[in-house]
Write a protein that holds these residues in place. Structure first.
Motif, PDB file in Angstrom:
ATOM      1  N   GLN A  59       0.836  -1.215   0.000  1.00 16.75           N
ATOM      2  CA  GLN A  59       0.000   0.000   0.000  1.00 16.75           C
ATOM      3  C   GLN A  59       0.869   1.264   0.000  1.00 16.75           C
ATOM      4  O   GLN A  59       0.603   2.217  -0.722  1.00 16.75           O
ATOM      5  CB  GLN A  59      -0.859  -0.052   1.269  1.00 16.75           C
ATOM      6  N   VAL A  60       1.909   1.262   0.808  1.00 16.76           N
ATOM      7  CA  VAL A  60       2.770   2.437   0.918  1.00 16.76           C
ATOM      8  C   VAL A  60       3.632   2.600  -0.340  1.00 16.76           C
ATOM      9  O   VAL A  60       3.770   3.701  -0.883  1.00 16.76           O
ATOM     10  CB  VAL A  60       3.658   2.327   2.189  1.00 16.76           C
ATOM     11  N   LEU A  61       4.182   1.490  -0.840  1.00 15.28           N
ATOM     12  CA  LEU A  61       5.094   1.600  -1.985  1.00 15.28           C
ATOM     13  C   LEU A  61       4.382   2.054  -3.251  1.00 15.28           C
ATOM     14  O   LEU A  61       4.969   2.782  -4.061  1.00 15.28           O
ATOM     15  CB  LEU A  61       5.807   0.267  -2.233  1.00 15.28           C
ATOM     16  N   VAL A  62       3.120   1.637  -3.424  1.00 10.21           N
ATOM     17  CA  VAL A  62       2.460   2.018  -4.684  1.00 10.21           C
ATOM     18  C   VAL A  62       1.874   3.432  -4.634  1.00 10.21           C
ATOM     19  O   VAL A  62       1.582   4.003  -5.679  1.00 10.21           O
ATOM     20  CB  VAL A  62       1.358   1.021  -5.130  1.00 10.21           C
ATOM     21  N   ASP A  63       1.723   4.000  -3.438  1.00 12.69           N
ATOM     22  CA  ASP A  63       1.159   5.352  -3.353  1.00 12.69           C
ATOM     23  C   ASP A  63       2.292   6.343  -3.055  1.00 12.69           C
ATOM     24  O   ASP A  63       2.394   6.887  -1.958  1.00 12.69           O
ATOM     25  CB  ASP A  63       0.086   5.391  -2.246  1.00 12.69           C
ATOM     26  N   ASP A  64       3.120   6.573  -4.090  1.00 11.87           N
ATOM     27  CA  ASP A  64       4.312   7.396  -3.829  1.00 11.87           C
ATOM     28  C   ASP A  64       4.000   8.884  -3.763  1.00 11.87           C
ATOM     29  O   ASP A  64       4.865   9.683  -3.432  1.00 11.87           O
ATOM     30  CB  ASP A  64       5.409   7.102  -4.869  1.00 11.87           C
ATOM     31  N   ARG A  65       2.748   9.255  -4.062  1.00 16.14           N
ATOM     32  CA  ARG A  65       2.364  10.657  -3.893  1.00 16.14           C
ATOM     33  C   ARG A  65       2.096  10.946  -2.409  1.00 16.14           C
ATOM     34  O   ARG A  65       2.522  11.965  -1.875  1.00 16.14           O
ATOM     35  CB  ARG A  65       1.101  10.945  -4.713  1.00 16.14           C
ATOM     36  N   THR A  66       1.401  10.006  -1.757  1.00 13.32           N
ATOM     37  CA  THR A  66       1.081  10.184  -0.331  1.00 13.32           C
ATOM     38  C   THR A  66       2.282   9.854   0.553  1.00 13.32           C
ATOM     39  O   THR A  66       2.552  10.537   1.536  1.00 13.32           O
ATOM     40  CB  THR A  66      -0.096   9.254   0.057  1.00 13.32           C
ATOM     41  N   TYR A  67       3.000   8.778   0.170  1.00 10.44           N
ATOM     42  CA  TYR A  67       4.171   8.369   0.958  1.00 10.44           C
ATOM     43  C   TYR A  67       5.405   8.723   0.135  1.00 10.44           C
ATOM     44  O   TYR A  67       5.901   7.930  -0.661  1.00 10.44           O
ATOM     45  CB  TYR A  67       4.117   6.863   1.258  1.00 10.44           C
ATOM     46  N   ASP A  68       5.867   9.947   0.308  1.00 13.97           N
ATOM     47  CA  ASP A  68       6.925  10.470  -0.558  1.00 13.97           C
ATOM     48  C   ASP A  68       8.296  10.165   0.044  1.00 13.97           C
ATOM     49  O   ASP A  68       8.410   9.835   1.223  1.00 13.97           O
ATOM     50  CB  ASP A  68       6.746  11.991  -0.709  1.00 13.97           C
ATOM     51  N   LYS A  69       9.335  10.278  -0.790  1.00 17.52           N
ATOM     52  CA  LYS A  69      10.687  10.107  -0.271  1.00 17.52           C
ATOM     53  C   LYS A  69      10.949  11.188   0.771  1.00 17.52           C
ATOM     54  O   LYS A  69      10.561  12.345   0.587  1.00 17.52           O
ATOM     55  CB  LYS A  69      11.703  10.240  -1.405  1.00 17.52           C
ATOM     56  N   GLY A  70      11.624  10.839   1.830  1.00 20.66           N
ATOM     57  CA  GLY A  70      11.931  11.821   2.860  1.00 20.66           C
ATOM     58  C   GLY A  70      12.402  11.119   4.117  1.00 20.66           C
ATOM     59  O   GLY A  70      12.447   9.892   4.165  1.00 20.66           O
ATOM     60  N   GLY A  71      12.778  11.872   5.107  1.00 17.91           N
ATOM     61  CA  GLY A  71      13.293  11.300   6.350  1.00 17.91           C
ATOM     62  C   GLY A  71      14.803  11.424   6.386  1.00 17.91           C
ATOM     63  O   GLY A  71      15.447  11.768   5.392  1.00 17.91           O
ATOM     64  N   ALA A  72      15.365  11.112   7.557  1.00 19.30           N
ATOM     65  CA  ALA A  72      16.779  11.399   7.821  1.00 19.30           C
ATOM     66  C   ALA A  72      17.719  10.716   6.821  1.00 19.30           C
ATOM     67  O   ALA A  72      18.690  11.318   6.356  1.00 19.30           O
ATOM     68  CB  ALA A  72      17.120  10.969   9.237  1.00 19.30           C
ATOM     69  N   ILE A  73      17.444   9.437   6.454  1.00 19.22           N
ATOM     70  CA  ILE A  73      18.378   8.718   5.587  1.00 19.22           C
ATOM     71  C   ILE A  73      18.448   9.385   4.219  1.00 19.22           C
ATOM     72  O   ILE A  73      19.520   9.629   3.675  1.00 19.22           O
ATOM     73  CB  ILE A  73      17.943   7.243   5.440  1.00 19.22           C
ATOM     74  N   GLY A 378       4.011  -7.318  -1.867  1.00 22.86           N
ATOM     75  CA  GLY A 378       4.650  -6.793  -0.661  1.00 22.86           C
ATOM     76  C   GLY A 378       5.444  -7.820   0.128  1.00 22.86           C
ATOM     77  O   GLY A 378       6.041  -7.482   1.153  1.00 22.86           O
ATOM     78  N   VAL A 379       5.459  -9.094  -0.342  1.00 22.13           N
ATOM     79  CA  VAL A 379       6.124 -10.150   0.434  1.00 22.13           C
ATOM     80  C   VAL A 379       7.636 -10.165   0.173  1.00 22.13           C
ATOM     81  O   VAL A 379       8.429 -10.372   1.085  1.00 22.13           O
ATOM     82  CB  VAL A 379       5.503 -11.527   0.088  1.00 22.13           C
ATOM     83  N   PHE A 380       8.012  -9.951  -1.084  1.00 24.26           N
ATOM     84  CA  PHE A 380       9.434 -10.027  -1.435  1.00 24.26           C
ATOM     85  C   PHE A 380       9.824  -8.712  -2.099  1.00 24.26           C
ATOM     86  O   PHE A 380       9.476  -8.456  -3.246  1.00 24.26           O
ATOM     87  CB  PHE A 380       9.638 -11.213  -2.391  1.00 24.26           C
ATOM     88  N   THR A 381      10.532  -7.860  -1.349  1.00 23.69           N
ATOM     89  CA  THR A 381      10.779  -6.505  -1.866  1.00 23.69           C
ATOM     90  C   THR A 381      12.259  -6.093  -1.785  1.00 23.69           C
ATOM     91  O   THR A 381      12.556  -4.973  -1.368  1.00 23.69           O
ATOM     92  CB  THR A 381       9.934  -5.472  -1.086  1.00 23.69           C
ATOM     93  N   PRO A 382      13.189  -6.952  -2.185  1.00 26.73           N
ATOM     94  CA  PRO A 382      14.595  -6.521  -2.086  1.00 26.73           C
ATOM     95  C   PRO A 382      14.889  -5.341  -3.003  1.00 26.73           C
ATOM     96  O   PRO A 382      15.838  -4.598  -2.761  1.00 26.73           O
ATOM     97  CB  PRO A 382      15.385  -7.761  -2.541  1.00 26.73           C
ATOM     98  N   PHE A 383      14.071  -5.160  -4.054  1.00 27.75           N
ATOM     99  CA  PHE A 383      14.275  -4.034  -4.967  1.00 27.75           C
ATOM    100  C   PHE A 383      13.187  -2.972  -4.788  1.00 27.75           C
ATOM    101  O   PHE A 383      12.965  -2.142  -5.662  1.00 27.75           O
ATOM    102  CB  PHE A 383      14.291  -4.529  -6.420  1.00 27.75           C
ATOM    103  N   GLY A 384      12.480  -2.996  -3.651  1.00 25.62           N
ATOM    104  CA  GLY A 384      11.406  -2.035  -3.410  1.00 25.62           C
ATOM    105  C   GLY A 384      10.186  -2.387  -4.238  1.00 25.62           C
ATOM    106  O   GLY A 384       9.975  -3.555  -4.605  1.00 25.62           O
ATOM    107  N   GLY A 385       9.376  -1.383  -4.572  1.00 20.19           N
ATOM    108  CA  GLY A 385       8.161  -1.645  -5.344  1.00 20.19           C
ATOM    109  C   GLY A 385       7.526  -0.352  -5.800  1.00 20.19           C
ATOM    110  O   GLY A 385       7.975   0.751  -5.453  1.00 20.19           O
ATOM    111  N   GLY A 386       6.460  -0.483  -6.617  1.00 21.92           N
ATOM    112  CA  GLY A 386       5.745   0.697  -7.114  1.00 21.92           C
ATOM    113  C   GLY A 386       6.619   1.506  -8.054  1.00 21.92           C
ATOM    114  O   GLY A 386       7.596   1.005  -8.626  1.00 21.92           O
ATOM    115  N   ALA A 387       6.280   2.781  -8.193  1.00 20.63           N
ATOM    116  CA  ALA A 387       6.984   3.637  -9.161  1.00 20.63           C
ATOM    117  C   ALA A 387       8.453   3.842  -8.780  1.00 20.63           C
ATOM    118  O   ALA A 387       9.280   4.142  -9.639  1.00 20.63           O
ATOM    119  CB  ALA A 387       6.285   4.987  -9.249  1.00 20.63           C
ATOM    120  N   ARG A 388       8.785   3.673  -7.495  1.00 23.30           N
ATOM    121  CA  ARG A 388      10.162   3.896  -7.062  1.00 23.30           C
ATOM    122  C   ARG A 388      10.977   2.610  -7.002  1.00 23.30           C
ATOM    123  O   ARG A 388      12.037   2.571  -6.382  1.00 23.30           O
ATOM    124  CB  ARG A 388      10.195   4.579  -5.670  1.00 23.30           C
ATOM    125  N   LYS A 389      10.451   1.560  -7.633  1.00 22.16           N
ATOM    126  CA  LYS A 389      11.200   0.300  -7.636  1.00 22.16           C
ATOM    127  C   LYS A 389      12.561   0.504  -8.317  1.00 22.16           C
ATOM    128  O   LYS A 389      12.685   1.325  -9.231  1.00 22.16           O
ATOM    129  CB  LYS A 389      10.395  -0.767  -8.385  1.00 22.16           C
TER     130      LYS A 389
END
Ligand code: HEM
Length: 445
Positions: A59-73, A378-389
């Motif tokens: 849910q979070v990975l596919v909605d990259d508008r709502t859950y945008d890149k950000g945070g300390a890292i 969402g079970v196997f995500t070593p390369f992430g997912g959604g538009a930011r895969k």
């Protein structure tokens, strides 16, 4: 339901969960699903909402508008990679991804594979029986060389190439240190480390500018990433700016070298600990390669090699911690989170859930007889997912498959008796050194 998810036990005043996350991060993360699907942890005063359920991850990975890149890292990675593809916010992402996708087009992969095979040959030609090898350092060298060669082709003379690699190394080391020491004012002190970092950044900018000027002047397509970055145009016919090119070069270098090296190292480590699987792998590479270096055409026949790598990605995903920031108030797993909340996902958590991967600590490449596409989302995500895969997924898979098959075709690696595999928090993965001994299986053909 309101609230912000259940808080993980063991938080200390002031520090929160910084101690368990700092000391035993992977164990700590894998313990979180026992406390819910969305679990709150605190690092100092900052709360993080950790996704422990595959549906939530999806849910979070596919909605990259709502859950945008950000945070300390990401803020830290931005100090080097600027507004490149991996770090840019959603508003810039679509344009960048569309422009850069041609660099990873199927047609270009055999060209990259050729460079890979020739660098793997050069590495293996330097190995000697009985030698003690720090496998992680060796794999870091290989993937850094490959990242540089595929970015800039053979256009560089050896001295420039060596200096470029050194600058990349100094810049990365500086960035890692900044990650561990969060006090920003320390970065402005004239310490040797800070000076090296600033010098490396300046030199890199200078090199990329020089190379782009050369490439522009000759107008030749060198079959490398930089040629693509210079050739692409957006819908208005605009090329990437000098600053954008610099940010992308850095992004690809980082993405390309900090991930595949730990993957290969862990795979060799796991094979040494599982001699039954290793024997089967030797049989495969002997049948397919007969002691030669693997090339692009061998890939379809290297099925067990592929599955060994998938299982290694499950057990030790090189990228193990990513953050997103909510751009609006959301409801997640029945909990309301205000805008600006930091959500954290770690492939390691879901990959180690016993209900999804029975006997999760066991190294079992035969789990992967079916296509990974058949797994629930969402079970196997070593390369992430959604538009930011990961844009480099296929590139990395080819690189790792060619390297692992070629190495095991000629060499058997075993941990040195008494030597310890050192674990330490890094940007990607936890491996710090992996001393192993070399036994020759076949001489070069
Ligand atoms: C085993 C190797 C690799 C692994 C495990 C890996 C993992 C990942 C992951 C998990 C993400 C998503 C990060 C997030 O959700 O925030 C990502 C993104 C990315 N990776 Fe990789 N990566 C690998 C190799 C590569 C290579 C070889 C390249 C470049 C040549 C690369 C370039 C990138 C870029 C540019 C992004 C950002 C994509 C975007 O946001 O559109 N990666 N990678």
């Amino acid at each position: 339901m309101t609230g912000r998810g259940r808080t993980a036990p063991g938080a200390l005043p002031v520090l929160g969960h910084a101690l368990p996350l700092g000391r035993r991060p992977l164990d700590f993360l894998a313990s979180l699903p026992a406390h819910g699907d969305l679990v709150r942890i605190k690092l100092g005063p900052v709360p993080f909402h950790v996704l422990c359920d595959p549906d939530l991850v999806h849910q979070v990975l596919v909605d990259d508008r709502t859950y945008d890149k950000g945070g300390a890292i990401f803020d830290l990675v931005r100090t080097l990679a600027g507004n490149g593809l991996a770090t840019c916010p959603h508003r810039d992402h679509r344009r960048q991804r569309r422009l850069l996708q041609p660099a990873f087009h199927r047609d270009r992969l055999p060209l990259y594979a050729e460079v890979m095979s020739s660098e793997i040959t050069a590495m293996l030609d330097g190995w000697r029986p009985g030698r003690r090898l720090d496998v992680l350092a060796e794999m870091n060298g290989l993937t850094a060389t490959l990242a540089t060669r595929t970015l800039f082709a053979a256009h560089l003379d050896d001295a420039t190439f060596a200096e470029l690699r050194q600058c990349m190394h100094d810049a990365l080391t500086g960035m890692m240190r900044r990650m561990i020491l969060p006090w920003r004012w320390l970065n402005h002190l004239p310490t040797p480390g800070n000076r090296r970092f600033e010098r490396a950044r300046r030199r890199l900018r200078h090199y990329v500018a020089r190379l782009t000027t050369d490439y522009r002047r000759t107008g030749v397509d060198h079959g490398d990433l930089l040629s693509i970055l210079l050739a692409v145009r957006d819908d208005d016919g605009r090329a990437l700016t000098e600053a954008e090119i610099h940010d992308q070069v850095f992004t690809f270098y980082l993405g390309g070298s900090e991930t595949t090296a730990p993957l290969l190292s862990w795979a060799l480590y796991l094979l040494a600990r599982n001699p039954g699987v290793r024997e089967r792998l030797h049989a495969e590479v002997d049948a397919v390669l007969g002691g030669r270096i693997a090339g692009h055409d061998d890939l379809p026949a290297l099925d067990l090699t592929r599955r060994v790598l998938l299982e290694t990605l499950r057990l030790y995903p090189p990228g193990w911690l990513f953050t997103r920031v909510t751009t609006r108030p959301v409801e997640l797993a029945g909990h309301r989170l205000p805008a600006g909340s930091v959500v954290l996902y770690s492939p390691h958590i879901v990959h180690h859930r016993a209900d999804l991967f029975p006997d999760p600590e066991r190294f079992d490449p035969d789990r992967w007889r079916d296509d990974t596409d058949r797994l629930p989302r969402g079970v196997f995500t070593p390369f992430g997912g959604g538009a930011r895969k990961c844009i480099g997924e296929v590139f990395a898979t080819i690189e790792a498959t060619l390297a692992l098959a070629s190495i095991t075709a000629r060499w058997q690696l075993d941990p040195l008796p008494g030597a310890r595999t050192r674990l330490a928090p890094r940007l990607s993965s936890h491996l710090r050194s992996l001393p192993m001994s070399l036994r020759e299986r076949r001489t070069a053909v």
